[in-house]
Design a protein around this motif. Structure first.
Motif, PDB file in Angstrom:
ATOM      1  N   GLN A  48       0.705  -1.211  -0.180  1.00 56.04           N
ATOM      2  CA  GLN A  48       0.069   0.304   0.045  1.00 56.04           C
ATOM      3  C   GLN A  48       0.891   1.283  -0.015  1.00 56.04           C
ATOM      4  O   GLN A  48       0.400   2.275   0.506  1.00 56.04           O
ATOM      5  CB  GLN A  48      -0.979  -0.114   1.123  1.00 56.04           C
ATOM      6  CG  GLN A  48      -1.780  -1.259   1.280  1.00 56.04           C
ATOM      7  CD  GLN A  48      -2.831  -1.252   0.586  1.00 56.04           C
ATOM      8  OE1 GLN A  48      -3.095  -0.539  -0.581  1.00 56.04           O
ATOM      9  NE2 GLN A  48      -4.015  -1.933   0.690  1.00 56.04           N
ATOM     10  N   GLY A  49       2.195   1.275  -0.434  1.00 58.28           N
ATOM     11  CA  GLY A  49       2.821   2.220  -0.474  1.00 58.28           C
ATOM     12  C   GLY A  49       3.702   2.474   0.493  1.00 58.28           C
ATOM     13  O   GLY A  49       4.659   3.338   0.719  1.00 58.28           O
ATOM     14  N   GLN A  67      -5.409  -7.721   6.570  1.00 57.70           N
ATOM     15  CA  GLN A  67      -5.400  -7.438   5.115  1.00 57.70           C
ATOM     16  C   GLN A  67      -3.814  -7.598   5.000  1.00 57.70           C
ATOM     17  O   GLN A  67      -3.551  -8.135   3.919  1.00 57.70           O
ATOM     18  CB  GLN A  67      -5.974  -6.221   4.732  1.00 57.70           C
ATOM     19  CG  GLN A  67      -6.083  -6.227   3.298  1.00 57.70           C
ATOM     20  CD  GLN A  67      -6.950  -7.219   2.559  1.00 57.70           C
ATOM     21  OE1 GLN A  67      -8.069  -7.538   2.977  1.00 57.70           O
ATOM     22  NE2 GLN A  67      -6.210  -7.874   1.806  1.00 57.70           N
ATOM     23  N   GLN A  68      -3.179  -6.862   5.631  1.00 57.52           N
ATOM     24  CA  GLN A  68      -1.659  -6.913   5.520  1.00 57.52           C
ATOM     25  C   GLN A  68      -1.157  -8.305   5.685  1.00 57.52           C
ATOM     26  O   GLN A  68      -0.139  -8.615   4.312  1.00 57.52           O
ATOM     27  CB  GLN A  68      -0.769  -6.209   6.531  1.00 57.52           C
ATOM     28  CG  GLN A  68       0.594  -6.156   6.577  1.00 57.52           C
ATOM     29  CD  GLN A  68       1.207  -5.419   7.688  1.00 57.52           C
ATOM     30  OE1 GLN A  68       0.814  -4.883   8.657  1.00 57.52           O
ATOM     31  NE2 GLN A  68       2.661  -5.738   7.784  1.00 57.52           N
ATOM     32  N   ILE A  69      -1.532  -8.989   6.446  1.00 53.07           N
ATOM     33  CA  ILE A  69      -1.059 -10.638   6.419  1.00 53.07           C
ATOM     34  C   ILE A  69      -1.708 -11.272   5.093  1.00 53.07           C
ATOM     35  O   ILE A  69      -1.125 -11.971   4.758  1.00 53.07           O
ATOM     36  CB  ILE A  69      -1.684 -11.330   7.825  1.00 53.07           C
ATOM     37  CG1 ILE A  69      -0.878 -10.498   8.880  1.00 53.07           C
ATOM     38  CG2 ILE A  69      -1.340 -12.867   7.870  1.00 53.07           C
ATOM     39  CD1 ILE A  69      -1.544 -10.698  10.433  1.00 53.07           C
ATOM     40  N   VAL A  70      -2.644 -10.989   4.825  1.00 54.33           N
ATOM     41  CA  VAL A  70      -3.422 -11.710   3.716  1.00 54.33           C
ATOM     42  C   VAL A  70      -2.619 -11.394   2.470  1.00 54.33           C
ATOM     43  O   VAL A  70      -2.065 -12.289   1.639  1.00 54.33           O
ATOM     44  CB  VAL A  70      -4.845 -11.399   3.255  1.00 54.33           C
ATOM     45  CG1 VAL A  70      -5.559 -11.540   2.131  1.00 54.33           C
ATOM     46  CG2 VAL A  70      -5.898 -11.898   4.360  1.00 54.33           C
ATOM     47  N   ALA A  88      -4.708 -10.544  14.785  1.00 52.86           N
ATOM     48  CA  ALA A  88      -4.536 -10.260  13.596  1.00 52.86           C
ATOM     49  C   ALA A  88      -4.378 -11.505  12.655  1.00 52.86           C
ATOM     50  O   ALA A  88      -4.890 -11.388  11.426  1.00 52.86           O
ATOM     51  CB  ALA A  88      -3.154  -9.589  13.554  1.00 52.86           C
ATOM     52  N   VAL A  89      -4.039 -12.689  13.010  1.00 52.68           N
ATOM     53  CA  VAL A  89      -4.050 -13.707  12.312  1.00 52.68           C
ATOM     54  C   VAL A  89      -5.360 -14.121  12.086  1.00 52.68           C
ATOM     55  O   VAL A  89      -5.712 -14.813  10.847  1.00 52.68           O
ATOM     56  CB  VAL A  89      -2.817 -14.815  12.915  1.00 52.68           C
ATOM     57  CG1 VAL A  89      -1.507 -14.292  13.022  1.00 52.68           C
ATOM     58  CG2 VAL A  89      -3.365 -15.317  14.003  1.00 52.68           C
ATOM     59  N   VAL A 122     -10.208 -14.877   8.575  1.00 48.75           N
ATOM     60  CA  VAL A 122     -11.447 -14.751   8.275  1.00 48.75           C
ATOM     61  C   VAL A 122     -11.740 -14.125   6.750  1.00 48.75           C
ATOM     62  O   VAL A 122     -12.542 -14.156   6.287  1.00 48.75           O
ATOM     63  CB  VAL A 122     -12.217 -13.879   9.577  1.00 48.75           C
ATOM     64  CG1 VAL A 122     -13.638 -13.263   9.047  1.00 48.75           C
ATOM     65  CG2 VAL A 122     -12.179 -14.813  10.466  1.00 48.75           C
ATOM     66  N   LEU A 123     -10.509 -13.018   6.528  1.00 51.19           N
ATOM     67  CA  LEU A 123     -10.849 -12.301   5.370  1.00 51.19           C
ATOM     68  C   LEU A 123     -10.811 -13.102   4.239  1.00 51.19           C
ATOM     69  O   LEU A 123     -11.203 -12.811   3.017  1.00 51.19           O
ATOM     70  CB  LEU A 123      -9.972 -11.056   5.573  1.00 51.19           C
ATOM     71  CG  LEU A 123     -10.252  -9.781   6.093  1.00 51.19           C
ATOM     72  CD1 LEU A 123      -8.858  -8.951   6.437  1.00 51.19           C
ATOM     73  CD2 LEU A 123     -11.347  -9.300   5.929  1.00 51.19           C
ATOM     74  N   ALA A 124      -9.636 -14.110   4.348  1.00 49.65           N
ATOM     75  CA  ALA A 124      -9.328 -14.703   3.159  1.00 49.65           C
ATOM     76  C   ALA A 124      -9.054 -16.115   3.569  1.00 49.65           C
ATOM     77  O   ALA A 124      -8.075 -16.645   4.134  1.00 49.65           O
ATOM     78  CB  ALA A 124      -7.891 -14.454   2.390  1.00 49.65           C
ATOM     79  N   PRO A 125      -9.938 -17.083   3.715  1.00 47.50           N
ATOM     80  CA  PRO A 125      -9.953 -18.494   4.410  1.00 47.50           C
ATOM     81  C   PRO A 125      -8.960 -19.264   3.373  1.00 47.50           C
ATOM     82  O   PRO A 125      -8.378 -20.406   4.021  1.00 47.50           O
ATOM     83  CB  PRO A 125     -11.158 -18.932   4.037  1.00 47.50           C
ATOM     84  CG  PRO A 125     -12.092 -17.904   4.121  1.00 47.50           C
ATOM     85  CD  PRO A 125     -11.392 -16.688   3.482  1.00 47.50           C
TER      86      PRO A 125
END
Length: 306
Positions: free
Chosen positions: A21-22, A97-100, A122-123, A128-131
């Motif tokens: 993200q820059g 999202q950073q980890i994903v 965080a994990v 949950v965001l990206a199974p």
């Protein structure tokens, strides 16, 4: 196996930088074969908090340890609505999202996710965001977020009223600057660690230096204030209820901040395969008792499909 600081330093590769993200994100990676494992630190820490685990895990795994944005040697942008390369919201959704994205862009696929303290949330948020990126999660003394807006009602009155007052005071810049300057002192950091660690011999000068260095970076104060004001977002039980992968929980029973009795309640969720109490260990078991934690993590990884 207990490794000396010299042995650990000689065994570790130079850190690498990933642009997300820059913003420059710092991470460490070791190991060329086996399943991927991503290690995520707690509040105020960095990838260095896994220095006693990486050389052991890399014997059978590809190990990655990342500095969350705002911590360690990663960027510490201004808190606020997202602007690429300028500012960001400090929240578990952001760190998740950073980890994903790290798993997809750097790791190159799914991984076993290991967190300590707030790193546990965080994990889980990432899973949950990206199974598709989470094979399983290991939670080490998960932050219970007892100062969350939804949990304050069960606290003693002085903590229930005191936390919002402190948050308001810290929003006043001269007060937050003075408070942070007092907090970011070796003597203060050592005192906090001596409370968090049940084994005082684990609180070394090296550990104090590891936690002190990022506090000197520009932006560290703003990150500290933003996180201490963060009383919303997910609770661990919220995330465990929708976690799309299996989990294990390790808990140092001598943790003064996250009571093991409350931690055991998290084991009631069907996703949790094991709850492993670590007797006489404090809040950061991976650093305080690596000789106990490392074999547990190795067995957990090798027993699951990947």
């Amino acid at each position: 196996m207990t490794l000396s600081s010299t042995t650990i330093s000689n065994a570790l590769n130079p850190t690498q930088t990933w642009i997300w993200q820059g913003f420059p994100i710092c991470y460490q990676t070791q190991g060329n074969e086996g399943p991927a494992v991503v290690l995520v630190h707690g509040f105020g820490a960095s990838w260095w908090h896994w220095r006693k685990n990486i050389p052991v895990l890399e014997k059978t795994c590809r190990v990655y340890a990342i500095d969350l944005i705002g911590f360690g040697s990663s960027a510490k942008p201004i808190p606020g609505p997202f602007k690429a390369g300028e500012q960001i919201q400090y929240s578990f959704e952001t760190w998740g999202q950073q980890i994903v994205d790290f798993c997809r862009e750097v790791v190159g696929g799914p991984a076993f996710l290991v967190g300590n303290s707030v790193g546990c949330l965080a994990v889980m948020q990432a899973a949950v965001l990206a199974p598709d990126i989470a094979l399983s999660v290991a939670l080490l003394n998960c932050s219970l977020r007892l100062l969350h807006d939804r949990k304050r009602g069960g606290l003693p009155w002085y903590r229930r009223l005191g936390a919002p007052l402190i948050q308001r005071l810290l929003s006043v810049k001269p007060i937050s600057q003075f408070f942070f300057s007092q907090l970011a002192q070796p003597k203060t950091v050592r005192k906090i660690l001596m409370q968090a660690y049940a084994h005082p011999e684990a609180v070394t000068d090296e550990l104090v230096d590891i936690l002190m260095a990022p506090a000197r970076d520009p932006g560290a104060l703003a990150v500290f204030v933003a996180f201490t004001a963060y009383s919303q977002g997910p609770l661990p039980e919220d995330l465990l209820a929708v976690l799309p992968c299996p989990a294990i929980i390790l808990w140092g029973t001598a943790d003064p901040w996250e009571p093991v009795a409350l931690g055991r309640e998290l084991a009631n969720f069907p996703q949790v395969q094991k709850f492993i109490p670590l007797e006489g260990v404090g809040h950061c078991p991976q650093d305080e008792a690596p000789e106990v934690v490392n074999p547990i993590l190795q067995d957990w990884i090798l027993q699951l499909p990947h």
